[in-house]
Scaffold this motif. Sequence first.
Motif, PDB file in Angstrom:
ATOM      1  N   SER A 155     -34.450  15.192 -12.674  1.00  0.00           N
ATOM      2  CA  SER A 155     -33.703  16.221 -13.605  1.00  0.00           C
ATOM      3  C   SER A 155     -33.614  15.626 -15.186  1.00  0.00           C
ATOM      4  O   SER A 155     -33.913  16.169 -16.069  1.00  0.00           O
ATOM      5  CB  SER A 155     -32.492  16.606 -13.295  1.00  0.00           C
ATOM      6  OG  SER A 155     -32.419  17.268 -12.066  1.00  0.00           O
ATOM      7  N   CYS A 209     -31.970  20.100  -6.977  1.00  0.00           N
ATOM      8  CA  CYS A 209     -31.870  19.531  -8.138  1.00  0.00           C
ATOM      9  C   CYS A 209     -30.945  20.586  -9.137  1.00  0.00           C
ATOM     10  O   CYS A 209     -29.926  20.166  -9.579  1.00  0.00           O
ATOM     11  CB  CYS A 209     -33.094  19.588  -8.939  1.00  0.00           C
ATOM     12  SG  CYS A 209     -34.014  17.822  -8.422  1.00  0.00           S
ATOM     13  N   THR A 239     -36.510  21.487 -12.283  1.00  0.00           N
ATOM     14  CA  THR A 239     -35.407  20.955 -11.795  1.00  0.00           C
ATOM     15  C   THR A 239     -34.228  21.302 -12.284  1.00  0.00           C
ATOM     16  O   THR A 239     -33.206  21.016 -11.692  1.00  0.00           O
ATOM     17  CB  THR A 239     -35.788  19.306 -12.372  1.00  0.00           C
ATOM     18  OG1 THR A 239     -35.679  19.421 -13.769  1.00  0.00           O
ATOM     19  CG2 THR A 239     -36.949  18.789 -11.850  1.00  0.00           C
ATOM     20  N   ARG A 240     -33.848  22.115 -13.397  1.00  0.00           N
ATOM     21  CA  ARG A 240     -32.775  22.228 -14.104  1.00  0.00           C
ATOM     22  C   ARG A 240     -32.150  23.632 -13.662  1.00  0.00           C
ATOM     23  O   ARG A 240     -32.982  24.792 -13.606  1.00  0.00           O
ATOM     24  CB  ARG A 240     -32.685  22.275 -15.510  1.00  0.00           C
ATOM     25  CG  ARG A 240     -33.113  20.861 -15.937  1.00  0.00           C
ATOM     26  CD  ARG A 240     -33.078  20.262 -17.264  1.00  0.00           C
ATOM     27  NE  ARG A 240     -33.487  18.871 -17.475  1.00  0.00           N
ATOM     28  CZ  ARG A 240     -33.723  18.512 -18.753  1.00  0.00           C
ATOM     29  NH1 ARG A 240     -33.689  19.073 -19.844  1.00  0.00           N
ATOM     30  NH2 ARG A 240     -34.072  16.898 -18.782  1.00  0.00           N
ATOM     31  N   ASP A 298     -26.968  19.899 -11.026  1.00  0.00           N
ATOM     32  CA  ASP A 298     -27.262  19.840 -12.428  1.00  0.00           C
ATOM     33  C   ASP A 298     -25.902  19.806 -13.200  1.00  0.00           C
ATOM     34  O   ASP A 298     -25.171  20.599 -13.007  1.00  0.00           O
ATOM     35  CB  ASP A 298     -27.919  21.228 -12.886  1.00  0.00           C
ATOM     36  CG  ASP A 298     -28.232  21.174 -14.455  1.00  0.00           C
ATOM     37  OD1 ASP A 298     -27.540  20.244 -15.167  1.00  0.00           O
ATOM     38  OD2 ASP A 298     -29.011  21.851 -14.652  1.00  0.00           O
ATOM     39  N   TYR A 323     -33.236  12.918  -7.273  1.00  0.00           N
ATOM     40  CA  TYR A 323     -33.202  14.392  -7.774  1.00  0.00           C
ATOM     41  C   TYR A 323     -32.590  14.131  -9.351  1.00  0.00           C
ATOM     42  O   TYR A 323     -32.729  14.656 -10.193  1.00  0.00           O
ATOM     43  CB  TYR A 323     -32.334  15.035  -7.145  1.00  0.00           C
ATOM     44  CG  TYR A 323     -32.945  15.595  -5.612  1.00  0.00           C
ATOM     45  CD1 TYR A 323     -34.311  15.530  -5.283  1.00  0.00           C
ATOM     46  CD2 TYR A 323     -32.101  15.966  -4.675  1.00  0.00           C
ATOM     47  CE1 TYR A 323     -34.765  15.824  -4.177  1.00  0.00           C
ATOM     48  CE2 TYR A 323     -32.556  16.389  -3.374  1.00  0.00           C
ATOM     49  CZ  TYR A 323     -34.094  16.146  -3.174  1.00  0.00           C
ATOM     50  OH  TYR A 323     -34.426  16.488  -2.079  1.00  0.00           O
TER      51      TYR A 323
END
Length: 401
Positions: free
Chosen positions: A31, A317, A51-52, A321, A27
């Motif tokens: 990212s 993800c 992803t973010r 972060d 993951y």
Amino acid sequence: MSEQAEVIGTFSLTNDPRFMADPYPAYALWSQAGPVLRTTTPDGAAVWLVTRHADVRAALNDPRLSLNRASARGGYTGFALPPVLDANLLNMDPPDHTRVRRLVAKAFTARRVEALRPRIQAFADGLLDVVASGNEADLMAALAVPLPLLVIGELFGVPAAGLEDFRRWTTTLVAPDPGQPEQAKVAVANMARFLQDLVASKRAAPGDDLLSAMIAARDEDDRLGEEELVSLAFLILWAGYEATVHLIGNGMLMLLREPEHLAALRGDPELLPPFVEEVSRFMTPTPYAIRRFPLQDVEIGGTVIPAGQTVLLSLACANRDPAVHRDPGAFTPAREGDGHLAFGRGIHHCLGAPLARAEAQIAIGALVRRFPDLALAAPVDELSWQASFRSHGLLRLPVTF
């Protein structure tokens, strides 16, 4: 090259339980690779993976991203369900979504959940009474799996034993055997028949329960279609069980992996709510939000995603972060100010989130009080994980005490 290395290298999603044992290095790499990746599901369907945290958070409440399969133009659309199960909130946009959700929202408010806490506590204590009769147990089978069934059974006015088949069909659908693809179709057909029979029995003999109230709304006020009624029952049973099982299981695992939390919770029960929130962030039970389909070309993270293609929002993800969560790979129950997205956001925020939180807090709290010398009975790297990219949860959690 190992399968896990290939997965990390190509960013494709996988059902490999070895990967699910520790997906977080992958993951993090996803990212770092970009806010939006072109990838595939285990069956080869193409999807766009977001992803973010900032992009996922915005997309969760973006009206340009439809949940309705009718907006799809090929690609991944999720489970193939018959109409009698598919007219649910996870396949609806406003105004239908607003109308249907409003009918059951009152059953899952914080006040209603607080009123259920004594009953949930009684269920948890009863399950742990059985565990206490020996000196070893599988906590998934003994507590994490049966507790949500008992609670949903209470809401629906159905004995938990009557939901055992539904639990088995759910597992078949979430983690199908690739060698027996027909099992998923059989499970779906059985679910539809089970729910239609359940609605018919409640219609004939209504009680003081959520399902009877839903039937009354359908029959008396005509606010639900018949397919919407059965589909809503399906969603409440499904969502009320699957994610909660893994939230409880993942929380119990964190107690055992880092025993200092066991001592801390025993000394101060007020730490239970932040502990469960950190489990939700750190080991997100549902790694991806329900698939979405752009109603028009949409730009996310600098990438234009064409209308009708499939978008998957990676909650897992986003919850790791580093732009939002300080030291995201550390399990920190005292964490403040970095809210997670494990239950979604906006109009599609998980309806049962207050209930799932309460069940996890009660189950983990009861376990901590009853078994001060709880310990894993197997190495962490030998634990068995569910073979499904859709969920992150254990199959078994063997312990001694």
